[in-house]
Design a protein around this motif. Structure first.
Motif, short mmCIF file in Angstrom:
data_model
loop_
_atom_site.label_atom_id
_atom_site.label_comp_id
_atom_site.label_asym_id
_atom_site.label_seq_id
_atom_site.Cartn_x
_atom_site.Cartn_y
_atom_site.Cartn_z
N VAL A 146 33.02 66.11 75.46
CA VAL A 146 32.10 65.01 75.19
C VAL A 146 31.42 64.55 76.47
CG1 VAL A 146 31.99 62.62 74.38
CG2 VAL A 146 33.29 64.30 73.09
N ALA B 255 33.76 54.72 76.95
CA ALA B 255 32.62 55.29 76.23
C ALA B 255 31.53 54.25 75.98
CB ALA B 255 33.10 55.89 74.90
N PHE C 295 28.08 55.35 77.43
CA PHE C 295 27.12 55.93 76.50
C PHE C 295 26.21 54.93 75.80
CE2 PHE C 295 30.69 59.15 76.18
CZ PHE C 295 30.04 60.10 76.95
N ASP D 196 23.80 55.04 73.01
CA ASP D 196 23.89 56.33 72.31
C ASP D 196 25.19 56.37 71.51
OD1 ASP D 196 21.50 57.12 73.45
OD2 ASP D 196 22.48 58.01 75.20
N TRP E 106 27.84 59.50 70.62
CA TRP E 106 28.88 59.92 71.55
C TRP E 106 30.10 59.01 71.47
CZ3 TRP E 106 28.27 64.59 73.15
CH2 TRP E 106 26.99 65.10 73.35
N ALA F 166 31.93 60.08 68.52
CA ALA F 166 32.62 61.34 68.80
C ALA F 166 33.96 61.10 69.48
CB ALA F 166 31.74 62.24 69.67
#
Length: 361
Positions: free
Chosen positions: A227, A261, A265, A268, A271, A274
């Motif tokens: 990732v 994360a 990210f 976004d 991601w 994910a």
């Protein structure tokens, strides 16, 4: 010897053993590690013996391969994890501030209003909570590190632990026979049965759970690395390493990776999703495939009991206590179930009336 004298003898022996652990716990770590290595590798050594290999060559082959893998880990994997750990600790305050900045003012006010607090009080409480959590994690890591210094030192890692493991693995069967010859002859069959139950419980859990930890750590590390998550290898391996504590490894790893994360990210969101899916998949694999197939319910211990044993033994004996917590808890569980079965079959449970009726029949 009367029952009372027998109980006194075993209680005194147990007290002497606990006192020995407490006094010598600072120097026991390489010896306990060597004993654990020998115990884990003994079945492999027995299989090689069945193929016609002598015990000494089987021991040299297995221990040599184990040391090669250990050297590979310390030379290639550990430096990367160490660099990520240093970077994570350096950037942790900034990560916390950025994560707090992502929380919108409206969200904080709505949550504060529902809790009967002001937005400033809620934000202050969150800051204190995160600070206390970071301080607790830091102290825990420092405690584990200081307790594991002996294992990580060159002397214990490359000299003491392998030597202890070599001699114990070489003489394992003879040691078992010698201990068997010391057992009280009047209770030999019963003691052997209890020993077999303890061995199945300890071996099944330790070997199975170690395999689960390695598989989960590899899965999380590779998944988070693909990732592109910062510190993915560190977080993934850490989550896998502590996954032997029920629910703690996956929960802590998910929360830390989710926070990283969000900072890395946002906005976004795919991601971020994910990262969540990686831990959801890991939990599915652990709960439905790995745990039932590799571990099962071999210790007979409730997860809460297991967590209590880890904290209790760790508090009493430090890092050495954490190493022996699960085997000791499994053995105590076998003895407790045996004691319960004896109690349920005794007049103390059934009552004197039923015991007298049974004798009359």
């Amino acid at each position: 010897m009367s029952l009372r004298r027998q109980i006194q003898f075993w209680l005194v022996s147990l007290a002497a053993f606990v006192f020995f652990l407490w006094v010598f716990s600072p120097v026991l770590l390489p010896f306990v590690a060597g004993m654990a290595v020998a115990y884990l590798l003994d079945p492999v050594c027995d299989r090689l013996e069945k193929t016609g290999m002598s015990r000494i060559w089987a021991t040299v082959t297995i221990l040599g391969g184990f040391i090669v893998v250990l050297i590979f880990f310390f030379l290639l994997v550990l430096p990367i994890v160490g660099n990520q750990l240093t970077g994570f600790l350096d950037r942790f305050p900034d990560l916390v501030r950025q994560l707090q900045g992502l929380l919108s003012r409206d969200l904080i006010e709505r949550v504060a209003q529902s809790a009967g607090m002001t937005a400033e009080d809620l934000q202050s409480s969150l800051t204190n909570l995160i600070g206390q959590g970071a301080s607790w994690i830091g102290k825990l890591a420092q405690s584990v590190w200081s307790g594991g210094q002996a294992l990580l030192s060159i002397l214990s890692l490359f000299v003491i632990t392998p030597v202890v493991a070599f001699y114990l693995l070489l003489d394992w069967d003879r040691m078992v026979e010698r201990i068997d010859s010391w057992l009280p002859r009047d209770h030999l069959d019963e003691l052997r049965r209890l020993a077999r139950e303890m061995d199945r419980a300890v071996a099944g859990f330790v070997r199975g759970q170690l395999t689960v930890c390695v598989i989960l750590g590899t899965f999380y590390a590779v998944g988070l690395g693909l990732v592109g998550l910062n510190f993915g290898l560190l977080i993934g391996m850490g989550a896998g390493l502590i996954s032997f504590i029920p629910f703690v490894g996956a929960s802590l790893g998910f929360l830390v990776s989710l926070g990283v994360a969000l900072v890395q990210f946002w906005p976004d969101w795919p991601w971020i999703v994910a990262v969540g899916l990686i831990f959801a998949t890991g939990q599915f694999l652990e709960g439905n495939i790995l745990q039932p197939k590799l571990v099962g319910d071999r210790t007979g211990l409730h997860p809460v009991t297991l967590m209590f044993a880890l904290f209790a033994f760790g508090y009493l004996f430090g890092f050495v206590g954490m190493l022996i917590a699960v085997p000791a808890a499994a053995m105590i569980g076998v003895l407790a179930r045996f004691g319960l079965s004896q109690y349920l079959a005794s007049p103390l449970y059934t009552g004197t009336r039923q015991a007298r009726t049974t004798r009359e029949e």
